[in-house]
Design an enzyme around this catalytic site. Structure first.
Site, PDB file in Angstrom:
ATOM      1  N   GLU A 133       0.807  -1.169   0.266  1.00  0.00           N
ATOM      2  CA  GLU A 133       0.042  -0.038  -0.060  1.00  0.00           C
ATOM      3  C   GLU A 133       0.652   1.110   0.134  1.00  0.00           C
ATOM      4  O   GLU A 133       1.956   1.224   0.789  1.00  0.00           O
ATOM      5  CB  GLU A 133      -0.901   0.003   1.331  1.00  0.00           C
TER       6      GLU A 133
ATOM      7  N   LYS B 138       8.344  -1.681  -2.511  1.00  0.00           N
ATOM      8  CA  LYS B 138       7.517  -0.743  -1.488  1.00  0.00           C
ATOM      9  C   LYS B 138       8.620  -0.115  -0.474  1.00  0.00           C
ATOM     10  O   LYS B 138       8.756   0.858  -0.037  1.00  0.00           O
ATOM     11  CB  LYS B 138       6.367  -1.702  -0.490  1.00  0.00           C
TER      12      LYS B 138
ATOM     13  N   THR C 256      11.696   0.232  -1.058  1.00  0.00           N
ATOM     14  CA  THR C 256      12.685   1.116  -1.904  1.00  0.00           C
ATOM     15  C   THR C 256      11.963   2.571  -1.889  1.00  0.00           C
ATOM     16  O   THR C 256      12.547   3.624  -1.904  1.00  0.00           O
ATOM     17  CB  THR C 256      12.960   0.714  -3.071  1.00  0.00           C
TER      18      THR C 256
ATOM     19  N   CYS D 282       6.439   4.042   9.278  1.00  0.00           N
ATOM     20  CA  CYS D 282       6.883   3.533   8.268  1.00  0.00           C
ATOM     21  C   CYS D 282       8.293   3.790   7.790  1.00  0.00           C
ATOM     22  O   CYS D 282       9.078   2.607   7.742  1.00  0.00           O
ATOM     23  CB  CYS D 282       6.152   3.545   6.921  1.00  0.00           C
TER      24      CYS D 282
ATOM     25  N   ARG E 287       8.358  23.245  11.607  1.00  0.00           N
ATOM     26  CA  ARG E 287       7.816  22.725  10.419  1.00  0.00           C
ATOM     27  C   ARG E 287       7.983  23.721   9.236  1.00  0.00           C
ATOM     28  O   ARG E 287       7.329  23.859   8.100  1.00  0.00           O
ATOM     29  CB  ARG E 287       6.308  22.380  10.603  1.00  0.00           C
TER      30      ARG E 287
HETATM   31  N1  LIG Z   1       0.295   3.270   8.213  1.00  0.00           N
HETATM   32  C1  LIG Z   1       0.612   3.724   7.146  1.00  0.00           C
HETATM   33  O1  LIG Z   1       0.650   4.792   6.352  1.00  0.00           O
HETATM   34  C2  LIG Z   1       1.196   2.406   6.156  1.00  0.00           C
HETATM   35  C3  LIG Z   1       1.414   2.697   4.698  1.00  0.00           C
HETATM   36  C4  LIG Z   1       1.567   1.798   4.069  1.00  0.00           C
HETATM   37  C5  LIG Z   1       1.824   0.379   4.380  1.00  0.00           C
HETATM   38  N2  LIG Z   1       1.788   0.300   5.542  1.00  0.00           N
HETATM   39  C6  LIG Z   1       1.814  -0.992   6.117  1.00  0.00           C
HETATM   40  O2  LIG Z   1       0.833  -1.605   6.401  1.00  0.00           O
HETATM   41  C7  LIG Z   1       1.003  -2.600   7.594  1.00  0.00           C
HETATM   42  C8  LIG Z   1      -0.119  -2.099   8.803  1.00  0.00           C
HETATM   43  O3  LIG Z   1       0.152  -1.020   9.251  1.00  0.00           O
HETATM   44  P1  LIG Z   1      -1.214   0.027  10.079  1.00  0.00           P
HETATM   45  O4  LIG Z   1      -0.491   1.229   9.957  1.00  0.00           O
HETATM   46  O5  LIG Z   1      -2.316  -0.215   9.364  1.00  0.00           O
HETATM   47  O6  LIG Z   1      -0.991  -0.701  11.243  1.00  0.00           O
HETATM   48  P2  LIG Z   1      -1.812  -0.701  12.593  1.00  0.00           P
HETATM   49  O7  LIG Z   1      -1.051  -1.060  13.786  1.00  0.00           O
HETATM   50  O8  LIG Z   1      -2.673   0.378  12.640  1.00  0.00           O
HETATM   51  O9  LIG Z   1      -2.972  -1.966  12.401  1.00  0.00           O
HETATM   52  C9  LIG Z   1      -2.366  -3.511  12.500  1.00  0.00           C
HETATM   53  C10 LIG Z   1      -3.832  -4.101  13.095  1.00  0.00           C
HETATM   54  O10 LIG Z   1      -3.573  -5.375  12.725  1.00  0.00           O
HETATM   55  C11 LIG Z   1      -4.154  -6.009  14.053  1.00  0.00           C
HETATM   56  N3  LIG Z   1      -3.435  -7.357  14.140  1.00  0.00           N
HETATM   57  C12 LIG Z   1      -2.206  -7.822  14.397  1.00  0.00           C
HETATM   58  N4  LIG Z   1      -2.099  -8.978  14.400  1.00  0.00           N
HETATM   59  C13 LIG Z   1      -3.488  -9.531  14.292  1.00  0.00           C
HETATM   60  C14 LIG Z   1      -3.961 -10.927  14.040  1.00  0.00           C
HETATM   61  N5  LIG Z   1      -3.367 -11.977  14.357  1.00  0.00           N
HETATM   62  N6  LIG Z   1      -5.223 -10.961  13.756  1.00  0.00           N
HETATM   63  C15 LIG Z   1      -6.150  -9.912  13.400  1.00  0.00           C
HETATM   64  N7  LIG Z   1      -5.665  -8.706  13.835  1.00  0.00           N
HETATM   65  C16 LIG Z   1      -4.289  -8.561  14.205  1.00  0.00           C
HETATM   66  C17 LIG Z   1      -3.719  -5.091  15.120  1.00  0.00           C
HETATM   67  O11 LIG Z   1      -4.614  -5.431  16.304  1.00  0.00           O
HETATM   68  C18 LIG Z   1      -4.002  -3.779  14.407  1.00  0.00           C
HETATM   69  O12 LIG Z   1      -5.315  -3.040  14.638  1.00  0.00           O
HETATM   70  C19 LIG Z   1       2.294  -2.272   7.964  1.00  0.00           C
HETATM   71  O13 LIG Z   1       3.047  -3.548   7.620  1.00  0.00           O
HETATM   72  C20 LIG Z   1       2.735  -1.158   7.541  1.00  0.00           C
HETATM   73  O14 LIG Z   1       4.187  -1.078   7.381  1.00  0.00           O
HETATM   74  C21 LIG Z   1       1.359   1.419   6.628  1.00  0.00           C
END
Ligand SMILES: NC(=O)c1ccc[n+]([C@@H]2O[C@H](COP(=O)([O-])OP(=O)(O)OC[C@H]3O[C@@H](n4cnc5c(N)ncnc54)[C@H](O)[C@@H]3O)[C@@H](O)[C@H]2O)c1
Length: 463
Positions: free
Chosen positions: A162, A221, A223, A277, A443
């Protein structure tokens, strides 16, 4: 293969908004977002859509339209897995805090748990989509766990990282620069890729949907985040040089940004990048590079983090130095705690580290942030384990009103670029502060001339 039922494991900053947009754009697909965190799920289901657990402009309206129609939030993980043809894994992948790779490698325990649960529950063939950001070749580990269940079910594993940015998640999801889908080169792999392409094609032009092999997708991603963070560290490195040479980093950024080969985005000097991230993904890249013996590659990327840490420390040191080398007992008001504007996410926010430094110097921090809750601020400080929770509480006071927060302060530090800060009555704030009244703009959002005219001692980054 036509997808009619999707499950997403993880209702966080990525899973929640992404699935809300898929459900919104694909009314013919049932989308169920599951999470182990009961509080989070009940907030996603809150009758008042303004109470959903993630603040993103426009998200509540999208949720309102689709929730209960084809968008569901639930804690019944097994049921949702069983019913889905396609499962997104969107759980958190933080930096490891223990064992081998501590402080560097991605902690994949949540990913592995998901894989094991999918393997246990599934009774029919499924497409598993890595939505979380993962180290290159994680799909291999997933495949191995899923294929050793012994119940004859076939799994195809896709990587679909994402690229949304918090604060503009909905706009990014509705109009992505590209959607990246990596999959196996076999015929079955291509069928799975095409099934996911058809989901996105409901609103994303096909020429923006890229198909690659799984490893390219996983690595792209990491990168992308490394390149974005590197631009911030690059301009921040120049900001320090500007401060010594009377060059102005805003002018330098504008001058180089107009070069079409460079481009203007991610060239704003600041107190440093935060968010869940950038740091984690670069550390991950560094760790993988080292694991392959590529020490020069690892060192190159690690420098981006070193520069960012330096920028945060430099900001707090400068506050202490400017306030006559002591901030002990002085009231310093923080405007902003979120890692960027238009989000309530505070993970790795520069504000946390600046506050920690200043509390070490016994400053009293007064804080106002339009979206971050008090308990989050305290838990961010406690997480650093610099001092006890009771100690932290003594040094930080959180205000609902920015003008009250600034009253009788020795200095104001701007840590998040919230638009509303620009609209404040700065004359009124000045009148109620101790003199000389200092503003440290981490900022670069306020106007130097205007602030000087009011009477502030105003310092921004890189000028
Ligand atoms: N936050 C961003 O802007 C962003 C952007 C792109 C990619 N990512 C990637 O996306 C992924 C998720 O990031 P996020 O910010 O949404 O994290 P987050 O912590 O907000 O959400 C993750 C959720 O997963 C749940 N979870 C964990 N283990 C679980 C399981 N076994 N069963 C059910 N639920 C479970 C947690 O309770 C939590 O609510 C990460 O790998 C991150 O690097 C994040």
């Amino acid at each position: 293969m036509k997808i009619t039922n999707i499950c997403c494991i993880g209702a966080g900053y990525v899973g929640g908004p992404t699935m809300a947009v898929i459900a919104n754009k694909c009314p013919h697909i049932k989308v169920t977002v599951v999470d182990l965190n009961e509080t989070r799920i009940s907030l996603w289901n809150d009758e008042n859509v303004d109470n959903i657990p993630i603040y993103e402009p426009g998200l509540n309206e999208i949720v309102k339209e689709a929730r209960g129609r084809n968008l569901f939030f639930s804690t019944q993980v097994d049921k949702a897995i069983d019913e889905a043809e396609l499962i997104f894994i969107s759980v958190n992948t933080p930096t490891k805090t223990y064992g081998t790779g501590k402080g560097m490698a991605a902690d994949l325990k949540h990913i592995e748990l998901c894989a094991r649960q999918i393997a246990k529950v599934s009774k029919s063939n499924k497409i598993i989509v890595e939505k979380s950001t993962l180290p290159v070749r994680t799909a291999e580990a997933l495949k191995s766990i899923l294929e050793n269940t012994g119940n004859g079910v076939q799994f195809q594993i896709l990587s679909n990282p994402e690229f949304l940015a918090e604060g503009t998640a909905v706009a990014d999801l509705l109009n992505p620069d590209r959607v990246l889908i990596g999959g196996d080169t076999s015929t079955d792999g291509q069928v799975a890729i095409d099934a996911l392409v058809e989901v996105y094609a409901n609103w994303v032009p096909r020429e923006r949907i890229l198909k690659t092999n799984v490893w390219s997708s996983e690595l792209s991603k990491l990168t992308a985040n490394a390149f974005l963070a590197q631009r911030v560290s690059s301009i921040n490195a120049i900001s320090e040089l500007c401060e010594k040479t009377e060059a102005n980093v805003n002018e330098v950024a504008k001058a180089i940004g107009m070069d079409s080969r460079i481009g203007s985005k991610f060239l704003k000097a600041s107190v440093g990048f935060g968010g869940s991230c950038f740091q984690k993904d670069i550390l991950n890249l560094v760790y993988i590079s080292k694991a392959f013996g590529l020490n020069e590659v690892a060192d190159y990327w690690e420098q981006v983090i070193i520069m960012n840490d330096h920028q945060k420390r430099r900001f707090s040191k400068n506050i202490v130095k400017t306030l006559y080398n002591t901030v002990s007992g002085k009231k310093i008001t923080f405007l902003g705690w979120a890692f960027k504007k238009d989000t309530n996410d505070t993970r790795e926010s520069a504000a946390i580290y600046v506050a920690d430094d200043l509390i070490n110097e016994q400053a009293s921090i007064a804080l106002y942030d339009p979206k971050v809750e008090s308990k989050q601020v305290l838990s961010d400080l406690d997480y650093l384990e610099t001092r006890s929770s009771d100690e932290n509480k003594k040094y930080i006071e959180i205000f609902e009103d920015p003008y009250e927060a600034c009253k009788n302060a020795h200095a104001i530090a701007i840590l998040t670029e919230w638009d509303e800060f620009k609209e404040y009555d700065w004359q009124k704030i000045y009148n109620n502060m101790l003199k000389p009244a200092f503003v440290f703009d981490g900022r670069n959002i306020l106007d130097l001339q205007k602030m000087n005219e009011i009477g502030f001692v105003y310092q921004s980054i890189g000028s």
